[in-house]
Enzyme design. Structure first.
Site, short mmCIF file in Angstrom:
data_model
loop_
_atom_site.label_atom_id
_atom_site.label_comp_id
_atom_site.label_asym_id
_atom_site.label_seq_id
_atom_site.Cartn_x
_atom_site.Cartn_y
_atom_site.Cartn_z
N ASP A 1 93.34 -72.64 -27.34
CA ASP A 1 94.28 -73.32 -26.44
C ASP A 1 94.82 -74.63 -27.04
O ASP A 1 96.03 -74.82 -27.11
CB ASP A 1 93.64 -73.57 -25.06
CG ASP A 1 92.35 -74.40 -25.11
OD1 ASP A 1 91.84 -74.68 -26.22
OD2 ASP A 1 91.85 -74.76 -24.04
N ASP B 1 92.62 -80.72 -30.80
CA ASP B 1 92.64 -82.14 -30.45
C ASP B 1 92.08 -82.90 -31.66
O ASP B 1 92.80 -83.16 -32.61
CB ASP B 1 91.79 -82.28 -29.18
CG ASP B 1 91.78 -83.67 -28.59
OD1 ASP B 1 92.63 -84.49 -28.96
OD2 ASP B 1 90.91 -83.95 -27.75
N PHE C 1 96.20 -85.67 -21.21
CA PHE C 1 95.32 -84.60 -20.76
C PHE C 1 96.16 -83.59 -19.98
O PHE C 1 96.87 -83.96 -19.05
CB PHE C 1 94.19 -85.15 -19.89
CG PHE C 1 93.10 -84.15 -19.68
CD1 PHE C 1 92.07 -84.01 -20.61
CD2 PHE C 1 93.10 -83.31 -18.57
CE1 PHE C 1 91.08 -83.06 -20.45
CE2 PHE C 1 92.10 -82.36 -18.40
CZ PHE C 1 91.09 -82.24 -19.33
N ARG D 1 93.13 -73.62 -14.07
CA ARG D 1 93.47 -72.63 -15.10
C ARG D 1 94.56 -71.67 -14.61
O ARG D 1 95.27 -71.06 -15.40
CB ARG D 1 92.24 -71.79 -15.47
CG ARG D 1 91.12 -72.58 -16.14
CD ARG D 1 90.08 -71.62 -16.72
NE ARG D 1 88.81 -72.26 -16.99
CZ ARG D 1 88.51 -72.92 -18.11
NH1 ARG D 1 89.42 -73.06 -19.04
NH2 ARG D 1 87.32 -73.45 -18.28
P1 IMP Z 1 88.72 -80.68 -30.34
O1 IMP Z 1 87.40 -80.12 -30.82
O2 IMP Z 1 88.64 -82.17 -30.17
O3 IMP Z 1 89.88 -80.27 -31.21
O4 IMP Z 1 88.91 -80.17 -28.88
C1 IMP Z 1 89.49 -78.98 -28.56
C2 IMP Z 1 89.04 -78.55 -27.21
O5 IMP Z 1 88.98 -79.66 -26.29
C3 IMP Z 1 90.05 -77.59 -26.61
O6 IMP Z 1 89.73 -76.25 -26.94
C4 IMP Z 1 89.90 -77.86 -25.14
O7 IMP Z 1 88.87 -77.07 -24.59
C5 IMP Z 1 89.50 -79.30 -25.03
N1 IMP Z 1 90.67 -80.16 -24.73
C6 IMP Z 1 91.30 -81.00 -25.55
N2 IMP Z 1 92.34 -81.59 -24.93
C7 IMP Z 1 92.37 -81.09 -23.68
C8 IMP Z 1 93.24 -81.30 -22.54
O8 IMP Z 1 94.21 -82.06 -22.56
N3 IMP Z 1 92.93 -80.59 -21.41
C9 IMP Z 1 91.88 -79.73 -21.33
N4 IMP Z 1 91.06 -79.50 -22.37
C10 IMP Z 1 91.29 -80.17 -23.53
#
Ligand code: IMP
Length: 184
Positions: free
Chosen positions: A105, A108, A157, A170
């Site tokens: 999805d 980040d 977010f 969702r």
């Molecule tokens: P990362 O490991 O920091 O790249 O985080 C990725 C995961 O964090 C995604 O797969 C999401 O599950 C969650 N995430 C990051 N940003 C958001 C957001 O804005 N809304 C909801 N979930 C998020």
């Protein structure tokens, strides 16, 4: 009995509506179809946030295809850069020798995808590509090669189209931000 408000009522701004998402999914599918050229593809959807993206994307793919899901959770991503990611549900099918497309999805910090990529590459697929719906480029802590990106977004977010806040929202058909009071 007091019912919680319907999810739409908590929405602040819609970033990408259903039509915009559908157009982008179509474009990504076309790129995957062209790259794969009829060869079998194994799609790995990352639960739970990529459920809607995966469901829409696979219906636009035109090669023989296998589908499996993997679930991971990350710890303390806002307070630490340790990148500890836990595998909550593993795949049922082996990846060795297969062309694999991971469908996620959001990227980040990149820590989740980095973990997933290394974990899946250790299974010796023939190739491994990654598609993400949303890219928070400015938040990246580790570089992960992403082959297909739906949309780049700022550090906000978001929820909807499979993506949750505390397990909810969702089912919104678009990607949106929530009203500030929802978090308080
Ligand atoms: P990362 O490991 O920091 O790249 O985080 C990725 C995961 O964090 C995604 O797969 C999401 O599950 C969650 N995430 C990051 N940003 C958001 C957001 O804005 N809304 C909801 N979930 C998020």
């Amino acid at each position: 009995m007091n019912r919680p408000p319907r999810p739409h009522a908590d929405v602040d701004a819609i970033l990408f509506d259903e039509a915009a998402i559908a157009r982008r999914v179509e474009e990504i599918a076309a790129a995957v179809n062209a790259a794969q050229d009829g060869r079998e593809l194994t799609v790995v959807g990352v639960l739970t946030g990529a459920c809607a993206f995966t469901a829409d994307l696979i219906r636009r793919l035109d090669m023989p295809m296998l589908l499996d899901f993997i679930a991971v959770s990350s710890y303390g991503q806002s307070t630490t850069t340790s990148g500890v990611v836990r595998l909550n549900k593993d795949l049922d099918i082996p990846l060795e020798g297969r062309d694999v497309l991971v469908v996620e999805d959001i990227v980040d910090t990149g820590l989740t995808l980095q973990y997933l990529r290394e974990n899946l590459l250790a299974r010796r697929p023939r190739s491994l590509r990654i598609a993400v719906l949303l890219d928070k480029r400015s938040r990246r802590q580790v570089e992960v090669p992403v082959d297909y990106i739906g949309f780049e977004i700022p550090d906000v977010f978001v929820v909807g189209y499979g993506i949750d806040y505390a397990g909810r929202y969702r089912n919104l058909p678009y990607v949106a931000t929530l009203k500030p009071e929802v978090y308080s």
